[in-house]
Scaffold this motif. Structure first.
Motif, PDB file in Angstrom:
ATOM      1  N   UNK A  39      24.769  -3.396  32.438  1.00  0.00           N
ATOM      2  CA  UNK A  39      24.580  -2.187  31.630  1.00  0.00           C
ATOM      3  C   UNK A  39      25.600  -1.082  31.887  1.00  0.00           C
ATOM      4  N   UNK A  40      26.351  -1.149  32.963  1.00  0.00           N
ATOM      5  CA  UNK A  40      27.338  -0.103  33.253  1.00  0.00           C
ATOM      6  C   UNK A  40      28.739  -0.559  32.861  1.00  0.00           C
ATOM      7  N   UNK A  41      29.555   0.395  32.515  1.00  0.00           N
ATOM      8  CA  UNK A  41      30.952   0.114  32.182  1.00  0.00           C
ATOM      9  C   UNK A  41      31.712  -0.168  33.467  1.00  0.00           C
ATOM     10  N   UNK A  42      32.581  -1.178  33.470  1.00  0.00           N
ATOM     11  CA  UNK A  42      33.378  -1.452  34.678  1.00  0.00           C
ATOM     12  C   UNK A  42      34.313  -0.290  35.025  1.00  0.00           C
ATOM     13  N   UNK A  43      34.691  -0.229  36.275  1.00  0.00           N
ATOM     14  CA  UNK A  43      35.680   0.733  36.740  1.00  0.00           C
ATOM     15  C   UNK A  43      36.977   0.448  35.975  1.00  0.00           C
ATOM     16  N   UNK A  44      37.681   1.467  35.495  1.00  0.00           N
ATOM     17  CA  UNK A  44      38.923   1.212  34.753  1.00  0.00           C
ATOM     18  C   UNK A  44      39.878   0.297  35.530  1.00  0.00           C
ATOM     19  N   UNK A  45      40.331  -0.748  34.866  1.00  0.00           N
ATOM     20  CA  UNK A  45      41.257  -1.694  35.482  1.00  0.00           C
ATOM     21  C   UNK A  45      40.588  -2.753  36.349  1.00  0.00           C
ATOM     22  N   UNK A  46      39.257  -2.735  36.439  1.00  0.00           N
ATOM     23  CA  UNK A  46      38.532  -3.688  37.268  1.00  0.00           C
ATOM     24  C   UNK A  46      37.498  -4.442  36.421  1.00  0.00           C
ATOM     25  N   UNK A  47      36.848  -5.406  37.019  1.00  0.00           N
ATOM     26  CA  UNK A  47      35.826  -6.184  36.312  1.00  0.00           C
ATOM     27  C   UNK A  47      34.420  -5.857  36.800  1.00  0.00           C
ATOM     28  N   UNK A  48      34.272  -4.861  37.635  1.00  0.00           N
ATOM     29  CA  UNK A  48      32.974  -4.522  38.218  1.00  0.00           C
ATOM     30  C   UNK A  48      32.658  -3.046  37.993  1.00  0.00           C
ATOM     31  N   UNK A  49      31.366  -2.700  37.939  1.00  0.00           N
ATOM     32  CA  UNK A  49      30.976  -1.291  37.834  1.00  0.00           C
ATOM     33  C   UNK A  49      30.846  -0.670  39.225  1.00  0.00           C
ATOM     34  N   UNK A  50      30.790   0.654  39.249  1.00  0.00           N
ATOM     35  CA  UNK A  50      30.599   1.390  40.502  1.00  0.00           C
ATOM     36  C   UNK A  50      29.366   2.274  40.365  1.00  0.00           C
ATOM     37  N   UNK A  51      28.517   2.218  41.379  1.00  0.00           N
ATOM     38  CA  UNK A  51      27.337   3.070  41.459  1.00  0.00           C
ATOM     39  C   UNK A  51      27.599   4.074  42.569  1.00  0.00           C
ATOM     40  N   UNK A  52      27.523   5.367  42.267  1.00  0.00           N
ATOM     41  CA  UNK A  52      27.797   6.408  43.259  1.00  0.00           C
ATOM     42  C   UNK A  52      26.490   6.969  43.794  1.00  0.00           C
TER      43      UNK A  52
END
Length: 159
Positions: A39-52
């Motif tokens: 459901x989250x957009x991947x980190x720009x330039x990556x294939x995974x999302x980031x949760x802060x």
């Protein structure tokens, strides 16, 4: 007469068209995936999302979806820390067990990450987690990774 023939033709198409057997393929595989990766957009330039999250949050639960029929028994699923995308230190910034359970007759499990409070030292550290699965359930290739960014507040300003 043309209307009757047109109507008759339409009825025949619907009648015979509805009798055609459809053999759609049914996928019988089993995968696990991070809900945040879906459901989250991947980190720009990556294939995974980031949760802060903040370093004072305590436990963080990441939902993992079972993409398959529910299992009659508990399924233990393993995961690993990806060192290439991790700057956080186990025992200093976080604690994890390396596995979790999807309970019997359920479609979800939870990876629990204990985020440790390192105090107000500023900056952030990253923790990348990747699902490994088990002997019967594989990780989804597109949704198997999530990065947790642990932020640390800045120290108080000196007077």
């Amino acid at each position: 007469m043309k209307k009757i023939i047109s109507l008759f033709s339409l009825v025949m198409v619907l009648l015979f068209g509805s009798c055609i057997e459809q053999n759609y393929p049914i996928w019988e595989g089993a995968e696990v995936e991070f809900q945040d990766a879906v459901v989250r957009t991947p980190v720009p330039g990556q294939t995974f999302p980031r949760v802060t999250v903040s370093n004072d949050v305590g436990a963080v639960n990441l939902q993992v979806n079972l993409v398959a029929r529910q299992r009659p028994n508990d399924e233990t699923i393993t995961y690993r820390i990806v060192p290439e995308n991790t700057t956080a230190v186990q025992g200093t910034d976080f604690n994890v067990s390396g596995s979790f359970v999807i309970p019997a007759n359920e479609s979800f499990g939870r990876v629990t990450i204990d985020v440790l409070n390192t105090g107000a030292i500023g900056g952030f550290v990253d923790l990348m987690i990747e699902l490994e699965g088990n002997s019967e359930i594989l990780p989804s290739q597109n949704y198997k990774q999530v990065q947790l960014r642990i932020t640390r507040p800045n120290p108080p300003a000196a007077d």
